[in-house]
Scaffold this motif. Structure first.
Motif, PDB file in Angstrom:
ATOM      1  N   ASN A  27       1.865   0.847  -1.045  1.00 27.59           N
ATOM      2  CA  ASN A  27       1.018  -0.246  -1.246  1.00 27.59           C
ATOM      3  C   ASN A  27       1.778  -1.497  -1.428  1.00 27.59           C
ATOM      4  O   ASN A  27       3.018  -1.401  -1.654  1.00 27.59           O
ATOM      5  CB  ASN A  27      -0.297  -0.184  -1.864  1.00 27.59           C
ATOM      6  CG  ASN A  27      -0.150   0.021  -3.270  1.00 27.59           C
ATOM      7  OD1 ASN A  27       0.782  -0.179  -3.863  1.00 27.59           O
ATOM      8  ND2 ASN A  27      -1.124   0.644  -4.085  1.00 27.59           N
ATOM      9  N   ASP A  28       1.325  -2.638  -1.768  1.00 23.06           N
ATOM     10  CA  ASP A  28       1.798  -3.832  -2.254  1.00 23.06           C
ATOM     11  C   ASP A  28       2.847  -3.558  -3.475  1.00 23.06           C
ATOM     12  O   ASP A  28       3.611  -4.016  -3.843  1.00 23.06           O
ATOM     13  CB  ASP A  28       0.967  -5.037  -2.420  1.00 23.06           C
ATOM     14  CG  ASP A  28       0.604  -5.376  -0.970  1.00 23.06           C
ATOM     15  OD1 ASP A  28       1.119  -5.032   0.026  1.00 23.06           O
ATOM     16  OD2 ASP A  28      -0.426  -6.176  -0.901  1.00 23.06           O
ATOM     17  N   GLU A  29       2.175  -2.767  -4.392  1.00 23.90           N
ATOM     18  CA  GLU A  29       2.875  -2.680  -5.642  1.00 23.90           C
ATOM     19  C   GLU A  29       3.629  -1.272  -5.789  1.00 23.90           C
ATOM     20  O   GLU A  29       4.560  -1.375  -6.532  1.00 23.90           O
ATOM     21  CB  GLU A  29       1.506  -2.454  -6.736  1.00 23.90           C
ATOM     22  CG  GLU A  29       2.103  -2.668  -7.949  1.00 23.90           C
ATOM     23  CD  GLU A  29       0.983  -2.840  -9.026  1.00 23.90           C
ATOM     24  OE1 GLU A  29       1.273  -3.004 -10.250  1.00 23.90           O
ATOM     25  OE2 GLU A  29      -0.193  -2.948  -8.594  1.00 23.90           O
ATOM     26  N   TYR A  30       3.388  -0.313  -5.192  1.00 29.06           N
ATOM     27  CA  TYR A  30       3.952   1.148  -5.580  1.00 29.06           C
ATOM     28  C   TYR A  30       4.293   1.891  -4.247  1.00 29.06           C
ATOM     29  O   TYR A  30       3.434   1.907  -3.396  1.00 29.06           O
ATOM     30  CB  TYR A  30       3.235   1.758  -6.457  1.00 29.06           C
ATOM     31  CG  TYR A  30       2.900   1.307  -7.913  1.00 29.06           C
ATOM     32  CD1 TYR A  30       3.808   1.251  -8.875  1.00 29.06           C
ATOM     33  CD2 TYR A  30       1.982   0.909  -8.494  1.00 29.06           C
ATOM     34  CE1 TYR A  30       3.822   0.803 -10.122  1.00 29.06           C
ATOM     35  CE2 TYR A  30       1.665   0.560  -9.589  1.00 29.06           C
ATOM     36  CZ  TYR A  30       2.735   0.425 -10.448  1.00 29.06           C
ATOM     37  OH  TYR A  30       2.431  -0.114 -11.721  1.00 29.06           O
ATOM     38  N   PHE A  31       5.279   2.439  -4.342  1.00 26.42           N
ATOM     39  CA  PHE A  31       5.676   3.662  -3.443  1.00 26.42           C
ATOM     40  C   PHE A  31       5.497   4.950  -4.188  1.00 26.42           C
ATOM     41  O   PHE A  31       6.142   5.170  -5.321  1.00 26.42           O
ATOM     42  CB  PHE A  31       7.179   3.598  -3.030  1.00 26.42           C
ATOM     43  CG  PHE A  31       7.578   4.596  -1.856  1.00 26.42           C
ATOM     44  CD1 PHE A  31       7.493   4.345  -0.823  1.00 26.42           C
ATOM     45  CD2 PHE A  31       7.939   5.891  -2.190  1.00 26.42           C
ATOM     46  CE1 PHE A  31       7.741   4.876   0.183  1.00 26.42           C
ATOM     47  CE2 PHE A  31       8.588   6.622  -1.280  1.00 26.42           C
ATOM     48  CZ  PHE A  31       8.474   6.355   0.095  1.00 26.42           C
ATOM     49  N   SER A  32       4.604   5.667  -3.571  1.00 23.39           N
ATOM     50  CA  SER A  32       4.216   7.069  -4.354  1.00 23.39           C
ATOM     51  C   SER A  32       4.908   8.334  -3.601  1.00 23.39           C
ATOM     52  O   SER A  32       4.529   8.489  -2.315  1.00 23.39           O
ATOM     53  CB  SER A  32       2.734   7.264  -4.393  1.00 23.39           C
ATOM     54  OG  SER A  32       2.323   6.167  -5.193  1.00 23.39           O
ATOM     55  N   MET A  33       5.184   9.389  -4.189  1.00 24.67           N
ATOM     56  CA  MET A  33       5.625  10.542  -3.907  1.00 24.67           C
ATOM     57  C   MET A  33       4.905  11.713  -4.640  1.00 24.67           C
ATOM     58  O   MET A  33       4.855  11.637  -5.470  1.00 24.67           O
ATOM     59  CB  MET A  33       7.107  10.767  -3.909  1.00 24.67           C
ATOM     60  CG  MET A  33       8.073   9.660  -3.013  1.00 24.67           C
ATOM     61  SD  MET A  33       9.560  10.127  -3.483  1.00 24.67           S
ATOM     62  CE  MET A  33      10.010   9.111  -4.830  1.00 24.67           C
ATOM     63  N   PRO A  48       3.978  18.589 -11.057  1.00 19.51           N
ATOM     64  CA  PRO A  48       3.977  17.488 -11.957  1.00 19.51           C
ATOM     65  C   PRO A  48       5.233  16.439 -11.674  1.00 19.51           C
ATOM     66  O   PRO A  48       5.586  15.568 -12.270  1.00 19.51           O
ATOM     67  CB  PRO A  48       4.373  18.052 -13.322  1.00 19.51           C
ATOM     68  CG  PRO A  48       4.852  19.560 -13.125  1.00 19.51           C
ATOM     69  CD  PRO A  48       4.254  20.075 -11.803  1.00 19.51           C
ATOM     70  N   LEU A  49       6.165  16.819 -10.636  1.00 14.19           N
ATOM     71  CA  LEU A  49       7.178  15.840 -10.173  1.00 14.19           C
ATOM     72  C   LEU A  49       6.698  14.964  -9.175  1.00 14.19           C
ATOM     73  O   LEU A  49       7.419  13.863  -8.922  1.00 14.19           O
ATOM     74  CB  LEU A  49       8.299  16.646  -9.703  1.00 14.19           C
ATOM     75  CG  LEU A  49       8.911  17.590 -10.241  1.00 14.19           C
ATOM     76  CD1 LEU A  49      10.034  18.574  -9.401  1.00 14.19           C
ATOM     77  CD2 LEU A  49       9.693  17.187 -11.504  1.00 14.19           C
ATOM     78  N   SER A  50       5.472  14.612  -9.207  1.00 14.41           N
ATOM     79  CA  SER A  50       5.027  13.371  -8.230  1.00 14.41           C
ATOM     80  C   SER A  50       5.233  12.168  -9.212  1.00 14.41           C
ATOM     81  O   SER A  50       4.907  12.074 -10.321  1.00 14.41           O
ATOM     82  CB  SER A  50       3.390  13.977  -8.022  1.00 14.41           C
ATOM     83  OG  SER A  50       3.083  14.849  -7.110  1.00 14.41           O
ATOM     84  N   ILE A  51       5.631  11.232  -8.144  1.00 15.87           N
ATOM     85  CA  ILE A  51       6.071   9.903  -8.990  1.00 15.87           C
ATOM     86  C   ILE A  51       5.675   8.557  -8.062  1.00 15.87           C
ATOM     87  O   ILE A  51       5.291   8.878  -7.032  1.00 15.87           O
ATOM     88  CB  ILE A  51       7.828   9.926  -9.176  1.00 15.87           C
ATOM     89  CG1 ILE A  51       8.125  10.012  -7.834  1.00 15.87           C
ATOM     90  CG2 ILE A  51       7.790  11.125 -10.181  1.00 15.87           C
ATOM     91  CD1 ILE A  51       9.926  10.021  -7.974  1.00 15.87           C
ATOM     92  N   GLN A  52       5.619   7.581  -9.085  1.00  9.31           N
ATOM     93  CA  GLN A  52       5.758   6.041  -8.383  1.00  9.31           C
ATOM     94  C   GLN A  52       6.742   5.396  -8.855  1.00  9.31           C
ATOM     95  O   GLN A  52       7.227   5.453  -9.796  1.00  9.31           O
ATOM     96  CB  GLN A  52       4.415   5.658  -9.015  1.00  9.31           C
ATOM     97  CG  GLN A  52       3.007   6.321  -8.513  1.00  9.31           C
ATOM     98  CD  GLN A  52       1.935   5.178  -9.073  1.00  9.31           C
ATOM     99  OE1 GLN A  52       1.454   4.852 -10.029  1.00  9.31           O
ATOM    100  NE2 GLN A  52       0.714   5.204  -8.154  1.00  9.31           N
ATOM    101  N   LEU A  53       7.272   4.556  -7.712  1.00  7.57           N
ATOM    102  CA  LEU A  53       8.359   3.497  -7.699  1.00  7.57           C
ATOM    103  C   LEU A  53       7.872   2.388  -7.721  1.00  7.57           C
ATOM    104  O   LEU A  53       7.116   1.976  -6.467  1.00  7.57           O
ATOM    105  CB  LEU A  53       9.313   3.976  -6.843  1.00  7.57           C
ATOM    106  CG  LEU A  53       9.947   5.508  -6.763  1.00  7.57           C
ATOM    107  CD1 LEU A  53      10.767   5.361  -5.610  1.00  7.57           C
ATOM    108  CD2 LEU A  53      10.383   5.800  -8.244  1.00  7.57           C
ATOM    109  N   ASP A  54       8.195   1.393  -8.519  1.00  6.18           N
ATOM    110  CA  ASP A  54       7.865  -0.188  -8.055  1.00  6.18           C
ATOM    111  C   ASP A  54       8.943  -0.518  -7.385  1.00  6.18           C
ATOM    112  O   ASP A  54      10.061   0.228  -6.897  1.00  6.18           O
ATOM    113  CB  ASP A  54       7.671  -0.821  -9.452  1.00  6.18           C
ATOM    114  CG  ASP A  54       8.999  -0.944 -10.275  1.00  6.18           C
ATOM    115  OD1 ASP A  54       9.836  -0.575  -9.977  1.00  6.18           O
ATOM    116  OD2 ASP A  54       8.628  -1.401 -11.351  1.00  6.18           O
ATOM    117  N   ALA A  55       8.970  -1.763  -6.840  1.00  7.16           N
ATOM    118  CA  ALA A  55       9.902  -2.446  -5.888  1.00  7.16           C
ATOM    119  C   ALA A  55      11.663  -2.404  -6.449  1.00  7.16           C
ATOM    120  O   ALA A  55      12.632  -2.063  -5.686  1.00  7.16           O
ATOM    121  CB  ALA A  55       9.644  -3.798  -5.638  1.00  7.16           C
TER     122      ALA A  55
END
Length: 73
Positions: A27-33, A48-55
């Motif tokens: 979305n506009d704030e995070y890239f999630s895997m 538990p390795l699911s993560i979110q990255l900011d820009a």
């Protein structure tokens, strides 16, 4: 879901034990895997390795991925 606050390159040995699947969304704030345990590719059991990255962190990951891809060509 864990938000990645730093990303760095290390000299750790790379091994592959199994294959699995990753889902992505952004979305506009995070890239999630979301990563699934091997054998649970239909999304039944999240790892538990699911993560979110900011820009900022996503940009740093892109740089590492580009270096990796340059070495493959």
């Amino acid at each position: 879901m864990a938000r990645i606050m730093d990303i760095r390159k290390c000299d750790r040995e790379i091994r592959m034990n199994s294959r699995t699947v990753m889902d992505v969304q952004y979305n506009d704030e995070y890239f999630s895997m979301w990563v699934y345990k091997a054998g649970q590719e239909r999304g039944l059991d999240l790892c538990p390795l699911s993560i979110q990255l900011d820009a900022e962190i996503a940009g740093r990951l892109v740089n590492y991925l580009n270096q990796f891809l340059k070495n493959k060509n």
